[in-house]
Design a protein around this motif. Structure first.
Motif, short mmCIF file in Angstrom:
data_model
loop_
_atom_site.label_atom_id
_atom_site.label_comp_id
_atom_site.label_asym_id
_atom_site.label_seq_id
_atom_site.Cartn_x
_atom_site.Cartn_y
_atom_site.Cartn_z
N GLY A 191 94.37 -11.98 66.90
CA GLY A 191 93.65 -13.16 66.90
C GLY A 191 94.04 -14.18 67.96
O GLY A 191 94.93 -13.76 68.94
N SER A 192 94.17 -15.37 67.70
CA SER A 192 94.67 -16.67 68.72
C SER A 192 96.14 -16.56 68.94
O SER A 192 96.92 -16.42 67.77
CB SER A 192 94.24 -17.88 68.35
OG SER A 192 94.59 -18.76 68.94
N ILE A 193 96.76 -16.46 69.88
CA ILE A 193 98.17 -16.57 70.12
C ILE A 193 98.72 -17.82 70.96
O ILE A 193 99.94 -17.80 70.88
CB ILE A 193 98.78 -15.27 70.82
CG1 ILE A 193 98.03 -15.46 72.35
CG2 ILE A 193 98.28 -14.21 70.20
CD1 ILE A 193 98.72 -14.25 73.45
N GLY A 194 97.78 -18.71 71.26
CA GLY A 194 98.51 -19.74 71.91
C GLY A 194 97.82 -21.11 71.58
O GLY A 194 97.17 -21.24 70.48
N ASN A 195 98.31 -22.30 72.09
CA ASN A 195 97.78 -23.52 71.80
C ASN A 195 96.68 -24.25 72.74
O ASN A 195 96.26 -23.24 73.57
CB ASN A 195 99.02 -24.51 71.73
CG ASN A 195 100.10 -24.18 70.54
OD1 ASN A 195 99.84 -23.46 69.86
ND2 ASN A 195 101.11 -24.53 70.89
N CYS A 196 96.52 -25.32 72.78
CA CYS A 196 95.52 -26.04 73.83
C CYS A 196 95.98 -25.91 75.04
O CYS A 196 96.91 -25.07 75.71
CB CYS A 196 95.07 -27.02 73.22
SG CYS A 196 93.36 -27.58 73.89
N ARG A 199 101.29 -22.16 77.42
CA ARG A 199 101.79 -20.88 77.27
C ARG A 199 102.11 -20.45 76.01
O ARG A 199 101.71 -21.19 74.85
CB ARG A 199 103.00 -21.10 78.01
CG ARG A 199 104.24 -21.87 77.14
CD ARG A 199 105.42 -22.34 77.94
NE ARG A 199 106.13 -23.51 77.34
CZ ARG A 199 107.11 -23.55 76.43
NH1 ARG A 199 107.34 -22.16 75.89
NH2 ARG A 199 107.61 -24.53 76.12
N VAL A 200 102.28 -19.07 75.73
CA VAL A 200 103.00 -18.64 74.47
C VAL A 200 104.10 -19.02 73.83
O VAL A 200 105.13 -18.97 75.03
CB VAL A 200 102.60 -17.10 74.53
CG1 VAL A 200 102.92 -16.50 73.24
CG2 VAL A 200 100.97 -16.92 75.03
N GLN A 201 104.30 -19.59 72.72
CA GLN A 201 105.58 -20.06 72.52
C GLN A 201 106.48 -19.02 72.06
O GLN A 201 105.99 -17.75 71.62
CB GLN A 201 105.33 -20.68 70.93
CG GLN A 201 104.51 -22.07 70.96
CD GLN A 201 105.35 -23.44 71.77
OE1 GLN A 201 106.49 -23.00 72.31
NE2 GLN A 201 104.67 -24.22 71.57
N PRO A 202 107.73 -18.77 72.33
CA PRO A 202 108.75 -18.13 71.91
C PRO A 202 108.73 -17.54 70.75
O PRO A 202 108.45 -18.48 69.79
CB PRO A 202 110.23 -18.50 72.36
CG PRO A 202 109.80 -19.46 73.37
CD PRO A 202 108.52 -20.04 72.80
N GLY A 203 108.85 -16.43 70.27
CA GLY A 203 108.94 -15.98 68.82
C GLY A 203 107.78 -15.54 68.35
O GLY A 203 107.57 -15.46 67.09
#
Length: 192
Positions: free
Chosen positions: A130-135, A140-144
């Protein structure tokens, strides 16, 4: 005090209610050299591995060919010889350390217990993360972030309560489960 053990498997007690237990075989260990801080170089048999480095250590400490693995443990012994198993008889709780079963590269549903999407036709979202990032921020994709990847094959330590110890057969019975497959080698450290 630490001991090298082999996982035999799981069973249960015959009491009512029964308690799930894991059987661990304490390995025959020879203490080669003891340092001042209670740690020691020990040798134990495991497989048929042999090379010049191992043969040199065996010659140095006067060991037979079966003792082909070496480790550093905290022991009760004051001098070289057979490992003293007396502390296990009085112990109440232990910390067991094993390598977990390796499951290879797995998806998010198996690795992180994600629910997944509807199984029905037309949903087009079944086992994906599913979704892995923010707006736009942070963009970017957050660590963890929980993603697919290598699952298992890591060192894990768990606390267990000792149910019984048979010094004659060197069988340690601990309450509950222990990580790793049957036949795996690990360590047991007395915590209480």
């Amino acid at each position: 005090m630490e001991f090298i053990v082999e996982k035999i498997g799981m069973s249960r007690t015959i009491s009512v209610p029964s308690v799930p237990v894991t059987l661990l075989k304490v390995q025959d260990v020879k203490v080669c050299e003891v340092t001042e801080d209670g740690r020691a170089i020990v040798a134990y048999p495991s497989g048929k591995k042999r090379n010049k480095a191992i043969e040199g250590q065996q010659k140095k400490y006067g060991l037979s060919a079966e003792y082909n693995r070496f480790a550093t443990l905290k022991v009760a012994n004051a001098e070289a010889g057979d490992l003293d198993l007396a502390p296990l008889a009085e112990a109440k709780k232990v910390k067991t350390t094993f390598i977990t079963k390796g499951r290879g590269f797995t998806g998010v549903m198996k690795r992180w217990n994600f629910a997944g999407g509807p199984k029905s036709h037309g949903s087009r979202f079944h086992r994906a993360p599913g979704s892995i990032g923010n707006c736009e921020w942070p963009g970017r994709v957050q660590p963890g972030q929980k993603m697919p990847g290598q699952y298992g094959n890591t060192k894990v330590t768990v606390k267990n309560e000792i149910v019984s110890f048979d010094p004659e057969n060197k069988i340690l019975v601990v309450k509950g489960a222990v990580p790793g497959p049957n036949g795996a080698m690990g360590r047991v450290r007395i915590s209480k």
